[in-house]
Structures are given as structure tokens and as C-alpha cells.
Design an enzyme around this catalytic site. Structure first.
Site, PDB file in Angstrom:
ATOM      1  N   HIS A  18       0.838  -1.209   0.000  1.00 35.77           N
ATOM      2  CA  HIS A  18       0.000   0.000   0.000  1.00 35.77           C
ATOM      3  C   HIS A  18       0.876   1.263   0.000  1.00 35.77           C
ATOM      4  CE1 HIS A  18      -2.991  -2.732   2.314  1.00 35.77           C
ATOM      5  NE2 HIS A  18      -3.463  -2.587   1.092  1.00 35.77           N
ATOM      6  N   LYS A  42     -16.028  -7.970   6.005  1.00 37.05           N
ATOM      7  CA  LYS A  42     -14.778  -8.369   6.656  1.00 37.05           C
ATOM      8  C   LYS A  42     -14.821  -7.989   8.130  1.00 37.05           C
ATOM      9  CE  LYS A  42     -11.610  -7.741   2.695  1.00 37.05           C
ATOM     10  NZ  LYS A  42     -10.450  -6.989   2.240  1.00 37.05           N
ATOM     11  N   ARG A  91      -2.404  -6.288  -8.357  1.00 34.50           N
ATOM     12  CA  ARG A  91      -1.352  -7.289  -8.152  1.00 34.50           C
ATOM     13  C   ARG A  91      -1.437  -8.414  -9.162  1.00 34.50           C
ATOM     14  NH1 ARG A  91      -3.263  -7.818  -2.095  1.00 34.50           N
ATOM     15  NH2 ARG A  91      -5.129  -7.339  -3.306  1.00 34.50           N
ATOM     16  N   SER A 129      -2.821  -7.914   3.113  1.00 31.47           N
ATOM     17  CA  SER A 129      -3.130  -7.711   4.537  1.00 31.47           C
ATOM     18  C   SER A 129      -3.584  -8.999   5.204  1.00 31.47           C
ATOM     19  CB  SER A 129      -4.224  -6.657   4.694  1.00 31.47           C
ATOM     20  OG  SER A 129      -3.790  -5.429   4.167  1.00 31.47           O
TER      21      SER A 129
HETATM   22  P1  ADP Z   1      -9.780  -3.964  -0.220  1.00 30.71           P
HETATM   23  O1  ADP Z   1     -10.499  -4.565   0.952  1.00 30.71           O
HETATM   24  O2  ADP Z   1     -10.495  -2.830  -0.856  1.00 30.71           O
HETATM   25  O3  ADP Z   1      -9.226  -4.955  -1.208  1.00 30.71           O
HETATM   26  P2  ADP Z   1      -7.082  -3.601   0.682  1.00 30.71           P
HETATM   27  O4  ADP Z   1      -6.696  -2.883   1.914  1.00 30.71           O
HETATM   28  O5  ADP Z   1      -6.831  -5.064   0.656  1.00 30.71           O
HETATM   29  O6  ADP Z   1      -8.581  -3.239   0.496  1.00 30.71           O
HETATM   30  O7  ADP Z   1      -6.388  -2.957  -0.581  1.00 30.71           O
HETATM   31  C1  ADP Z   1      -6.543  -1.612  -0.917  1.00 30.71           C
HETATM   32  C2  ADP Z   1      -5.938  -1.348  -2.285  1.00 30.71           C
HETATM   33  O8  ADP Z   1      -4.548  -1.631  -2.238  1.00 30.71           O
HETATM   34  C3  ADP Z   1      -6.503  -2.237  -3.398  1.00 30.71           C
HETATM   35  O9  ADP Z   1      -6.526  -1.484  -4.591  1.00 30.71           O
HETATM   36  C4  ADP Z   1      -5.497  -3.343  -3.511  1.00 30.71           C
HETATM   37  O10 ADP Z   1      -5.485  -3.910  -4.801  1.00 30.71           O
HETATM   38  C5  ADP Z   1      -4.211  -2.574  -3.238  1.00 30.71           C
HETATM   39  N1  ADP Z   1      -3.164  -3.437  -2.728  1.00 30.71           N
HETATM   40  C6  ADP Z   1      -3.231  -4.313  -1.707  1.00 30.71           C
HETATM   41  N2  ADP Z   1      -2.044  -4.936  -1.519  1.00 30.71           N
HETATM   42  C7  ADP Z   1      -1.198  -4.440  -2.467  1.00 30.71           C
HETATM   43  C8  ADP Z   1       0.162  -4.702  -2.833  1.00 30.71           C
HETATM   44  N3  ADP Z   1       0.884  -5.608  -2.199  1.00 30.71           N
HETATM   45  N4  ADP Z   1       0.688  -4.003  -3.867  1.00 30.71           N
HETATM   46  C9  ADP Z   1      -0.063  -3.087  -4.526  1.00 30.71           C
HETATM   47  N5  ADP Z   1      -1.346  -2.812  -4.252  1.00 30.71           N
HETATM   48  C10 ADP Z   1      -1.915  -3.475  -3.238  1.00 30.71           C
END
Ligand code: ADP
Length: 157
Positions: A18, A42, A91, A129
Site C-alpha cells: 500500500h 470483513k 497485483r 493484509s
Molecule cells: P480492499 O479490501 O479494498 O481490497 P485492501 O486494503 O486489501 O482493500 O487494498 C486496498 C488497495 O490496495 C486495493 O486497490 C489493492 O489492490 C491494493 N493493494 C493491496 N495490496 C497491495 C500490494 N501488495 N501491492 C499493490 N497494491 C496493493
């Protein structure tokens, strides 16, 4: 026009994946608002307050990045804060399929907000996450996956 982007997500917790998206996108916008959404599907590991505090402390020295919590639809949050861009990270191809449908629905509902996608760095592709939460549940060390400025131990009893 101020180029404001919302970067929405659960950020439970905020990872180096992130952080990388925010830091690479920051030059494209006047402001990035990291939007911590309340995702009803979630059960969160960290409270909204903890996630806000972690992200705010991480970007405390960067006045182009802020964080807010919201409980309504992401497009309504965008409208409220005056954002014309929604930033998302990609990703994998399954991320793409999922993001495509959300972006297309959002486009119909609020055409003035453009979704902007940034490909993850190869070394961050497998960081997410939910894996970090799993490691934390069993007392493992997540320091390689979480920004070093976030003291995640502080939030775990
Ligand atoms: P959500 O519940 O909306 O998927 P996340 O917190 O998992 O929320 O992710 C938020 C954003 O960050 C999403 O666009 C996700 O694709 C991106 N994201 C999550 N992990 C990574 C990573 N390792 N590299 C790049 N982008 C990421």
C-alpha cells in the site's frame, strides 16, 4: 482544479505494498486521501482508530497524504471530499477482474470520478493484509511486510 485522489481500502493493516502505491502516485495528484472503508464483509483485526493512527503517523511528514475513515459508499466518500480520482493497486489478473467490475459500476454511478490503476512492484505482488493478519495471529514477525515506521506491536496485546 485540485487533483484529489481517494485511495480506498480496508488497510487491515497497511502494508509496504500500500505504501509503495501511495508514494509512487503522490506526484500525480495534489492530494491523496487514504480512505479506510468499513467493509461489512470483513471482520477487522485492527480497529478503525488503530488503522487511522498507523497511517496518519506514517505520513505525518507528508502534507499531500491524509487518511480518513468512512462508512458510506466509496463514491459518496469521493463526492464528499471533492475527489475526481480513485486510486487502486493491481497485483494479479484476479485483482484486475474484480477491480474492473467495481470501476465500471462506479463509473456509471459517478462519472466525474476516474479510476486510476497502478501495477504493484513485482516484489510486492504476494504481500496482502490477510497474510499479514494470519502471521500476527500466531505471533510471527511481520516487519518485512509493514512499513518500518509503523510500530505494529504497539497495537497487539
Ligand atoms: P480492499 O479490501 O479494498 O481490497 P485492501 O486494503 O486489501 O482493500 O487494498 C486496498 C488497495 O490496495 C486495493 O486497490 C489493492 O489492490 C491494493 N493493494 C493491496 N495490496 C497491495 C500490494 N501488495 N501491492 C499493490 N497494491 C496493493
Amino acid at each position: 482544479m485540485n487533483r484529489i485522489a481517494v485511495f480506498p481500502g480496508s488497510f487491515d493493516p497497511f502494508t509496504i505494498g500500500h505504501e509503495s502505491i501511495v508514494l509512487r502516485a503522490v506526484g500525480l495528484f495534489d492530494k491523496i486521501i487514504i480512505g479506510i472503508g468499513s467493509n461489512n464483509n470483513k471482520m477487522s483485526f485492527f480497529t478503525a482508530g488503530q488503522r487511522l493512527e498507523m497511517i496518519r503517523s506514517l505520513f505525518a511528514g507528508n502534507d499531500k497524504v491524509e487518511a480518513q475513515y468512512y462508512e458510506d459508499l466509496t463514491i459518496d466518500f469521493c463526492r464528499r471530499v471533492g475527489a475526481h480520482f480513485m486510486l487502486r493497486g493491481l497485483r494479479t489478473s484476479s485483482d484486475f477482474e474484480y477491480e474492473k467490475s467495481i470501476a465500471q459500476v462506479n463509473q456509471v454511478m459517478l462519472p466525474e470520478v476516474e479510476s486510476v490503476f497502478m501495477l504493484t512492484l513485482p516484489e510486492h505482488t504476494s504481500i496482502n493484509s490477510s497474510v499479514v493478519r494470519e502471521v500476527l495471529r500466531y505471533g510471527g514477525d511481520v516487519s518485512k511486510f509493514v512499513p518500518s515506521n509503523i510500530n505494529i506491536r504497539k497495537y497487539i496485546q
